[in-house]
Design a protein around this motif. Sequence first.
Motif, mmCIF file in Angstrom:
data_model
loop_
_atom_site.group_PDB
_atom_site.id
_atom_site.type_symbol
_atom_site.label_atom_id
_atom_site.label_comp_id
_atom_site.label_asym_id
_atom_site.label_seq_id
_atom_site.Cartn_x
_atom_site.Cartn_y
_atom_site.Cartn_z
ATOM 1 N N LEU A 90 1.033 -1.064 -0.456
ATOM 2 C CA LEU A 90 -0.336 0.497 -0.366
ATOM 3 C C LEU A 90 0.940 0.847 0.097
ATOM 4 C CD1 LEU A 90 -2.870 -0.933 2.290
ATOM 5 C CD2 LEU A 90 -3.051 -0.596 0.384
ATOM 6 N N GLN A 91 0.779 1.917 -1.468
ATOM 7 C CA GLN A 91 1.765 2.781 -0.791
ATOM 8 C C GLN A 91 1.603 4.356 0.166
ATOM 9 O OE1 GLN A 91 1.032 5.115 -4.743
ATOM 10 N NE2 GLN A 91 2.640 4.200 -6.439
ATOM 11 N N ASN A 92 0.477 4.497 0.489
ATOM 12 C CA ASN A 92 -0.038 5.609 2.002
ATOM 13 C C ASN A 92 -0.102 5.028 3.059
ATOM 14 O OD1 ASN A 92 0.127 7.389 -0.394
ATOM 15 N ND2 ASN A 92 -2.769 7.123 -0.833
ATOM 16 N N SER A 97 -2.112 4.898 9.736
ATOM 17 C CA SER A 97 -3.379 4.436 9.088
ATOM 18 C C SER A 97 -3.852 3.699 9.844
ATOM 19 C CB SER A 97 -2.839 3.234 7.645
ATOM 20 O OG SER A 97 -3.440 2.571 7.344
ATOM 21 N N GLU A 98 -5.357 4.171 9.747
ATOM 22 C CA GLU A 98 -6.866 3.458 10.298
ATOM 23 C C GLU A 98 -6.167 1.325 10.507
ATOM 24 O OE1 GLU A 98 -9.993 4.253 8.880
ATOM 25 O OE2 GLU A 98 -9.798 3.894 7.027
ATOM 26 N N THR A 103 -2.799 -4.488 13.144
ATOM 27 C CA THR A 103 -1.786 -4.947 13.671
ATOM 28 C C THR A 103 -1.503 -4.857 14.240
ATOM 29 O OG1 THR A 103 -1.104 -4.145 11.204
ATOM 30 C CG2 THR A 103 0.405 -4.244 13.131
ATOM 31 N N GLN A 104 -2.047 -3.714 15.715
ATOM 32 C CA GLN A 104 -1.819 -3.777 17.003
ATOM 33 C C GLN A 104 -2.899 -4.840 17.916
ATOM 34 O OE1 GLN A 104 0.646 -1.708 17.815
ATOM 35 N NE2 GLN A 104 0.971 -1.065 15.856
ATOM 36 N N SER A 140 -14.230 0.484 7.303
ATOM 37 C CA SER A 140 -13.636 1.485 6.826
ATOM 38 C C SER A 140 -14.097 0.972 5.467
ATOM 39 C CB SER A 140 -12.057 1.141 7.463
ATOM 40 O OG SER A 140 -11.640 2.025 5.973
ATOM 41 N N ALA A 141 -13.986 1.893 4.408
ATOM 42 C CA ALA A 141 -13.748 1.373 2.787
ATOM 43 C C ALA A 141 -12.900 1.020 2.508
ATOM 44 C CB ALA A 141 -14.152 2.851 2.271
#
Length: 166
Positions: A90-92, A97-98, A103-104, A140-141
């Motif tokens: 993912l570039q961004n 990031s949401e 991951t957390q 999330s979208a």
Amino acid sequence: MAATIQKVSLIILGLAAFTVQSAAYAAGLQQCSSAPLQLGTKTIGRASYFAEDCQQLWNRQSIRVDFAYSHSIPDWAFKRAATHFLQRNLQNFSEKSELHRITQWYKAVKPGDLYSLSYQQDQQRITLALNRQILGSLQSAQANQYFLIWFGSKPFNVKLKQQLLN
């Protein structure tokens, strides 16, 4: 006696909730494939891919990937690997990031543990569970992009991606 009845009631309620959750968890998905989960040359478990329609693209439907572990893995290893492969695909992506929230949620696993990552297309919701206990859920979208760790152009393991999606 009252304390014992209360404990038994809590156990029964917990089992009923687990049964309802398990039934909802599997609703509408079929197992499409299964493959060894390898880290280098070492097999550390097994991954299974579930979808509404095994012939349809993974990113256009509700899906689930289960990871059954045969070895212990610390939580930091999951977090580090997830962050690394999200950054590659993912570039961004950043730790702001949401998707980084997912991951957390990772915890350490021991042999016999089962991680499940599910995505509900109609709600755009991703859920992470360990041994059928939900660790977190995100609406999330972009939620299904988390699966790019395994299904992206630079996945965790190319052979695993091929075995699960073909």
